[in-house]
Design an enzyme around this catalytic site. Sequence first.
Site, PDB file in Angstrom:
ATOM      1  N   LYS A 196      31.597  30.305   2.787  1.00 56.01           N
ATOM      2  CA  LYS A 196      30.339  29.743   3.283  1.00 56.01           C
ATOM      3  C   LYS A 196      30.195  28.334   2.746  1.00 56.01           C
ATOM      4  CE  LYS A 196      25.337  30.351   3.379  1.00 56.01           C
ATOM      5  NZ  LYS A 196      24.229  31.294   3.234  1.00 56.01           N
ATOM      6  N   ARG A 206      16.357  27.707   7.932  1.00 60.29           N
ATOM      7  CA  ARG A 206      15.437  27.546   6.790  1.00 60.29           C
ATOM      8  C   ARG A 206      14.007  27.314   7.293  1.00 60.29           C
ATOM      9  NH1 ARG A 206      19.604  23.865   3.107  1.00 60.29           N
ATOM     10  NH2 ARG A 206      21.194  25.495   2.915  1.00 60.29           N
ATOM     11  N   LYS A 223      22.443  23.108  -1.943  1.00 58.41           N
ATOM     12  CA  LYS A 223      23.112  24.315  -2.454  1.00 58.41           C
ATOM     13  C   LYS A 223      24.574  24.039  -2.809  1.00 58.41           C
ATOM     14  CE  LYS A 223      19.950  27.463  -0.028  1.00 58.41           C
ATOM     15  NZ  LYS A 223      19.826  28.723   0.759  1.00 58.41           N
ATOM     16  N   LYS A 254      31.585  30.550   7.717  1.00 52.68           N
ATOM     17  CA  LYS A 254      30.288  30.062   8.160  1.00 52.68           C
ATOM     18  C   LYS A 254      30.118  28.616   7.734  1.00 52.68           C
ATOM     19  CE  LYS A 254      25.442  30.950   7.327  1.00 52.68           C
ATOM     20  NZ  LYS A 254      24.495  31.587   6.454  1.00 52.68           N
ATOM     21  N   TYR A 319      23.121  33.747  17.659  1.00 55.33           N
ATOM     22  CA  TYR A 319      21.793  33.806  18.273  1.00 55.33           C
ATOM     23  C   TYR A 319      21.899  33.827  19.793  1.00 55.33           C
ATOM     24  CZ  TYR A 319      20.719  32.503  13.509  1.00 55.33           C
ATOM     25  OH  TYR A 319      20.659  32.501  12.145  1.00 55.33           O
TER      26      TYR A 319
HETATM   27  C1  PBG Z   1      20.693  32.478   3.100  1.00 55.72           C
HETATM   28  C2  PBG Z   1      21.311  32.293   4.416  1.00 55.72           C
HETATM   29  C3  PBG Z   1      21.378  31.108   5.146  1.00 55.72           C
HETATM   30  C4  PBG Z   1      21.917  31.422   6.379  1.00 55.72           C
HETATM   31  C5  PBG Z   1      22.208  32.785   6.359  1.00 55.72           C
HETATM   32  N1  PBG Z   1      21.845  33.313   5.121  1.00 55.72           N
HETATM   33  C6  PBG Z   1      20.881  29.741   4.822  1.00 55.72           C
HETATM   34  C7  PBG Z   1      21.341  29.068   3.623  1.00 55.72           C
HETATM   35  O1  PBG Z   1      22.338  29.426   2.995  1.00 55.72           O
HETATM   36  O2  PBG Z   1      20.642  28.137   3.236  1.00 55.72           O
HETATM   37  C8  PBG Z   1      22.105  30.448   7.504  1.00 55.72           C
HETATM   38  C9  PBG Z   1      22.124  30.998   8.874  1.00 55.72           C
HETATM   39  C10 PBG Z   1      21.882  30.020   9.953  1.00 55.72           C
HETATM   40  O3  PBG Z   1      21.738  28.793   9.742  1.00 55.72           O
HETATM   41  O4  PBG Z   1      21.813  30.473  11.092  1.00 55.72           O
HETATM   42  N2  PBG Z   1      21.459  32.751   2.015  1.00 55.72           N
END
Ligand code: PBG
Length: 328
Positions: A196, A206, A223, A254, A319
């Site tokens: 990720k 968010r 992050k 991701k 989505y």
């Molecule tokens: C949270 C999380 C995130 C997403 C999935 N789980 C956001 C992040 O890490 O800030 C993102 C999913 C998306 O943007 O569709 N841990």
Amino acid sequence: MYPIRRNRRLRTSEAIRSLVRETIISPNDFLVPLFVVEGKGVKEEIASMPNYYRFSLDLLENEVKELWKLGLKSVLLFVKVPDNLKDNKGTEALNPNGLMQRAIKTVKSVCPDMLVMTDVALDPYSSFGHDGIVESGKIVNDDTVEVLAEMSLSHAEAGANFVAPSDMMDGRILAIRETLEDEGYTDTGIMSYSAKYASAFYGPFRDALDSAPADVKDIPKDKKTYQMDFANRFEAIRETEMDIDEGADIVMVKPGLCYLDIVRDIKNEIDTPIAVYQVSGEYAMLKAAAEKGWLDHDAVMMEQIIAIKRAGADIIASYFAKDVVKLL
Ligand code: PBG
């Protein structure tokens, strides 16, 4: 040799094209993300994600039934937590009667065979919007891992089939696996967000959960100390192999589209099912361009989904799942 071999012969009609097509999409490919909120009769559109909604539990029931009718058999649950329940340690995440725990039971009650996966990370519960506990300006690893294991157990107890840790702390897969085994949840699976990246494509998500890192002095506003640097490629293989060794049943890359090279690298290296998350920003970009009339929504959507599968995705979290399946 030309003209013995004319590559265009296999493209002359839809019939022959479909006969030699290498990548086919079906409802079985999808994992549907769902956003859940407190309340009754709530179906709120997310501003930066047109035609995507947050549902209260009563309306979640209808949505899940509709997905099932369309042949979509797996969901990935996210909750929007009221501000007054947020703290640094994500205490509310462990509430056996919390929104996530109730959402799991709601889905299972209307659709017992629906595969329920749950997001495991502290950010929707964190007053700082971080995936872990913050101490002295740092997101601490090992204390966070303990909470994530407890959170996973709580989801398993509520009836989740898979937990999906999206936090990127080190060692969390092993801790979660051990906790689930110790408590007898031997059939509860783990889909690890293994590669990720620290991506700006998560913005609309968010917004959906009101979970962006807070603008607080001396606390990281991004992050990058736990999610991966998007300049890196080999690191993705190391992360993925470690998560498999620790007990991940499914691994993930991701975001999706910008990271298909990583998907293929991992596909060539390992034999564990790979999920790809086509994230909120990817969804938003296409919706915006289509709204302006600059792109053909359905055609581009299908092209992107096929590209993700062609790159090596066994599972696509998207989505667009409903929109795609309606077009098949
Ligand atoms: C949270 C999380 C995130 C997403 C999935 N789980 C956001 C992040 O890490 O800030 C993102 C999913 C998306 O943007 O569709 N841990």
